[in-house]
Design an enzyme around this catalytic site. Structure first.
Site, short mmCIF file in Angstrom:
data_model
loop_
_atom_site.label_atom_id
_atom_site.label_comp_id
_atom_site.label_asym_id
_atom_site.label_seq_id
_atom_site.Cartn_x
_atom_site.Cartn_y
_atom_site.Cartn_z
CG ASP A 1 1.56 -0.63 0.33
OD1 ASP A 1 0.94 -1.63 0.72
OD2 ASP A 1 1.83 0.35 1.08
CB ILE A 2 0.11 4.62 0.37
CG1 ILE A 2 0.14 6.14 0.24
CG2 ILE A 2 0.02 4.18 1.82
CD1 ILE A 2 -1.16 6.81 0.65
CG ASN B 1 0.13 -9.26 6.07
OD1 ASN B 1 0.95 -10.17 6.04
ND2 ASN B 1 0.44 -8.02 5.72
CB VAL C 1 -6.76 -2.52 4.71
CG1 VAL C 1 -7.99 -2.18 3.88
CG2 VAL C 1 -5.91 -1.27 4.94
CG HIS D 1 -4.84 -6.20 1.16
ND1 HIS D 1 -5.77 -6.08 2.17
CD2 HIS D 1 -3.62 -6.07 1.75
CE1 HIS D 1 -5.13 -5.87 3.32
NE2 HIS D 1 -3.83 -5.88 3.10
CG HIS E 1 1.05 -6.92 0.92
ND1 HIS E 1 1.29 -5.61 1.29
CD2 HIS E 1 0.11 -7.38 1.78
CE1 HIS E 1 0.52 -5.30 2.32
NE2 HIS E 1 -0.21 -6.35 2.64
P1 AMP Z 1 -2.14 -5.05 5.56
O1 AMP Z 1 -1.30 -4.64 6.73
O2 AMP Z 1 -1.79 -6.38 4.98
O3 AMP Z 1 -3.63 -4.89 5.83
O4 AMP Z 1 -1.76 -4.03 4.40
C1 AMP Z 1 -2.40 -2.81 4.18
C2 AMP Z 1 -1.53 -2.06 3.21
O5 AMP Z 1 -2.30 -1.00 2.65
C3 AMP Z 1 -0.29 -1.43 3.84
O6 AMP Z 1 0.87 -1.94 3.20
C4 AMP Z 1 -0.48 0.06 3.59
O7 AMP Z 1 0.72 0.73 3.31
C5 AMP Z 1 -1.43 0.07 2.40
N1 AMP Z 1 -2.25 1.26 2.25
C6 AMP Z 1 -2.98 1.86 3.22
N2 AMP Z 1 -3.65 2.91 2.70
C7 AMP Z 1 -3.34 2.95 1.38
C8 AMP Z 1 -3.71 3.81 0.29
N3 AMP Z 1 -4.56 4.84 0.45
N4 AMP Z 1 -3.19 3.56 -0.92
C9 AMP Z 1 -2.34 2.53 -1.10
N5 AMP Z 1 -1.96 1.69 -0.14
C10 AMP Z 1 -2.45 1.89 1.09
#
Ligand code: AMP
Ligand code: ZN
Length: 115
Positions: A31-32, A88, A97, A101, A103
């Site tokens: 995760d970024i 989520n 997103v 996915h 976590h």
């Molecule tokens: P969610 O809030 O469950 O949709 O989680 C989306 C996750 O994607 C968040 O924890 C972000 O930090 C992560 N994220 C967003 N963009 C990127 C990226 N380019 N590379 C890796 N993780 C990302």
């Protein structure tokens, strides 16, 4: 690949990610914006927007994601102290997103209830 989907672009390699595992069904990457010492995202290559969009044809895929999560938890040495596997869903769930996915979080004691 769905246009304007960030995670489809990561699957396709159009946007870089710190990948830790991939196979024919899934990709896992760091995760970024990590919320724990270990914070990985496990995603299907196939675009599924939300957990509520999973269908019967995805049964093997979803089982596989659980198997990959456990494999990665062991690889990253968080299986024994413990970890959290989180999805989520939608606005109140905190989904940002809209490509399915999970976590995988660990390396610290998790709080309960979650925020
Ligand atoms: P969610 O809030 O469950 O949709 O989680 C989306 C996750 O994607 C968040 O924890 C972000 O930090 C992560 N994220 C967003 N963009 C990127 C990226 N380019 N590379 C890796 N993780 C990302
Ligand atoms: Zn997608």
């Amino acid at each position: 690949m769905v246009d304007n989907c960030l995670f489809c672009k990561i699957v396709a390699g159009v946007i870089p990610a710190d990948k830790v595992y991939e196979d024919e069904l899934v990709v896992a990457f760091k995760d970024i914006d990590p919320q724990a010492p270990v914070h990985l995202l496990i995603i299907p290559r196939k675009h599924i927007a939300r957990i509520t969009d999973i269908t019967d044809e995805d049964n093997l895929l979803i089982a596989h994601i659980h198997q990959v999560a456990v494999m990665l938890a062991k690889d990253f040495d968080i299986a024994e102290p413990g970890f959290r596997l989180v999805n989520n869903c939608n606005e109140d769930g905190g989904q940002a997103v809209y490509h399915l996915h999970y976590h995988l979080l660990g390396g610290r004691k998790m709080a309960w209830p979650p925020g």
